[in-house]
Design a protein around this motif. Structure first.
Motif, PDB file in Angstrom:
ATOM      1  N   ALA A  53       0.817  -1.210   0.000  1.00 38.79           N
ATOM      2  CA  ALA A  53       0.000   0.000   0.000  1.00 38.79           C
ATOM      3  C   ALA A  53       0.853   1.262   0.000  1.00 38.79           C
ATOM      4  O   ALA A  53       0.420   2.310  -0.487  1.00 38.79           O
ATOM      5  N   ALA A  54       2.057   1.160   0.562  1.00 30.90           N
ATOM      6  CA  ALA A  54       2.971   2.311   0.626  1.00 30.90           C
ATOM      7  C   ALA A  54       4.353   1.863   0.173  1.00 30.90           C
ATOM      8  O   ALA A  54       5.205   1.518   1.003  1.00 30.90           O
ATOM      9  N   LYS A 133      -7.265  -2.342   1.008  1.00 34.38           N
ATOM     10  CA  LYS A 133      -7.964  -1.103   0.652  1.00 34.38           C
ATOM     11  C   LYS A 133      -7.916  -0.095   1.804  1.00 34.38           C
ATOM     12  O   LYS A 133      -7.747   1.109   1.587  1.00 34.38           O
ATOM     13  N   THR A 136      -4.378   1.336   1.956  1.00 34.62           N
ATOM     14  CA  THR A 136      -4.166   2.294   0.863  1.00 34.62           C
ATOM     15  C   THR A 136      -4.801   3.633   1.194  1.00 34.62           C
ATOM     16  O   THR A 136      -4.214   4.705   0.941  1.00 34.62           O
ATOM     17  N   PHE A 137      -5.986   3.604   1.789  1.00 32.96           N
ATOM     18  CA  PHE A 137      -6.667   4.836   2.176  1.00 32.96           C
ATOM     19  C   PHE A 137      -5.874   5.575   3.254  1.00 32.96           C
ATOM     20  O   PHE A 137      -5.633   6.785   3.152  1.00 32.96           O
ATOM     21  N   SER A 140      -2.597   7.122   2.058  1.00 37.67           N
ATOM     22  CA  SER A 140      -2.734   8.172   1.045  1.00 37.67           C
ATOM     23  C   SER A 140      -2.535   9.562   1.632  1.00 37.67           C
ATOM     24  O   SER A 140      -2.337  10.527   0.885  1.00 37.67           O
ATOM     25  N   TYR A 141      -2.555   9.688   2.958  1.00 40.02           N
ATOM     26  CA  TYR A 141      -2.347  10.984   3.599  1.00 40.02           C
ATOM     27  C   TYR A 141      -0.872  11.368   3.656  1.00 40.02           C
ATOM     28  O   TYR A 141      -0.535  12.506   3.995  1.00 40.02           O
ATOM     29  N   GLY A 143       2.763  12.576   2.575  1.00 41.18           N
ATOM     30  CA  GLY A 143       3.212  13.563   1.599  1.00 41.18           C
ATOM     31  C   GLY A 143       4.554  14.138   1.994  1.00 41.18           C
ATOM     32  O   GLY A 143       5.254  13.598   2.859  1.00 41.18           O
ATOM     33  N   THR A 214     -14.088   3.418   4.267  1.00 42.03           N
ATOM     34  CA  THR A 214     -13.931   2.370   3.251  1.00 42.03           C
ATOM     35  C   THR A 214     -14.120   0.987   3.855  1.00 42.03           C
ATOM     36  O   THR A 214     -14.852   0.137   3.327  1.00 42.03           O
TER      37      THR A 214
END
Length: 246
Positions: A53-54, A133, A136-137, A140-141, A143, A214
């Motif tokens: 996922a990362a 899933k 992954t959510f 996604s934060y 950065g 999710t």
């Protein structure tokens, strides 16, 4: 019946129950010890969805000297419970079987088989479908100004909670059939109260997935289908009982 007389009559069952419980705990301990021998491979298996996922994440961290050791012990114990689950159900079966009729024994064996299948199916669905899933959510934060540094203990706890939540939740049809077959609720109870149970499923899914939307959706919709399957299975089961009794 006096308490002393009740205890005297229950004593043989009490001894058997004690033996069954000891065997169950021994099975969990043995499978957990076996799992600990391969704990490094199990840990890699459990952390793989996170790294997928990362892809930029290189490693997990632990901030206390005992974190890794305790986390591995918990992980081995979790796998011990999962691996010994069929044997635990077998011990339950051996305890109740002598008091059942032949027809009831056949039905009980089917129930145990379905219970094991639903438990395993829920665990696999949670790990291979929902967990990636959800990860992954969450990842996604990440950065430029927000770098994820997941802790090993917290991550494994999250995985264990997710897998067990789905495994236990998939037992819904089994529990529904049981409550109808023993007469705790009417045959049409779950059908007439459907909307209230749907609300309860959404709330339960939200709580079990720690509020992650999710994962909540991915848990709630299969539970809706399982709830309807429980209504259908309960209707079929009670219809057979009524036909046999007439």
């Amino acid at each position: 019946m006096s308490a002393a007389l009740f205890l005297e009559r229950f004593r043989p069952h009490h001894q058997e129950l004690r033996q069954r419980l000891l065997k169950s705990f021994a099975a969990i301990a043995a499978t957990a010890a076996l799992a600990y021998l391969f704990i490094d491979h199990i840990a890699v298996f459990c952390t793989q969805p996170l790294f997928l996922a990362a892809p930029t994440l290189e490693k997990l961290v632990y901030t206390k000297l005992t974190d890794a050791f305790i986390s591995y012990i918990k992980l081995a114990l979790l796998f011990g419970i999962i691996l010994s689950f069929p044997y635990l159900l077998y011990q339950i079966w051996m305890f109740i079987a002598p008091g059942l009729l032949k027809k009831e024994r056949v039905m009980a064996r089917r129930i145990i088989l379905w219970s094991i299948s639903l438990f395993a199916g829920g665990a696999l669905f949670g790990f291979f479908i929902v967990l990636p899933k959800a990860l992954t959510f969450f990842m996604s934060y990440a950065g430029e100004n927000l770098v994820p540094m997941p802790k090993l203990a917290l991550y494994l706890t999250f995985v264990a909670r997710m897998v067990l939540a789905f495994a236990i939740s998939f037992e819904i049809p089994f529990l529904m059939v049981m409550t109808m077959s023993v007469g705790l609720v009417r045959r049409d109870h779950f059908k007439t109260k459907r909307k209230y149970f749907y609300i309860a499923i959404v709330v339960l899914s939200f709580l079990l997935t720690a509020g992650e939307i999710t994962a909540t959706v991915l848990l709630a919709f299969p539970l809706f289908a399982l709830y309807e399957a429980g209504i259908f299975a309960g209707r079929m089961f009670t219809n057979k009982e009524c036909s046999a009794g007439s």
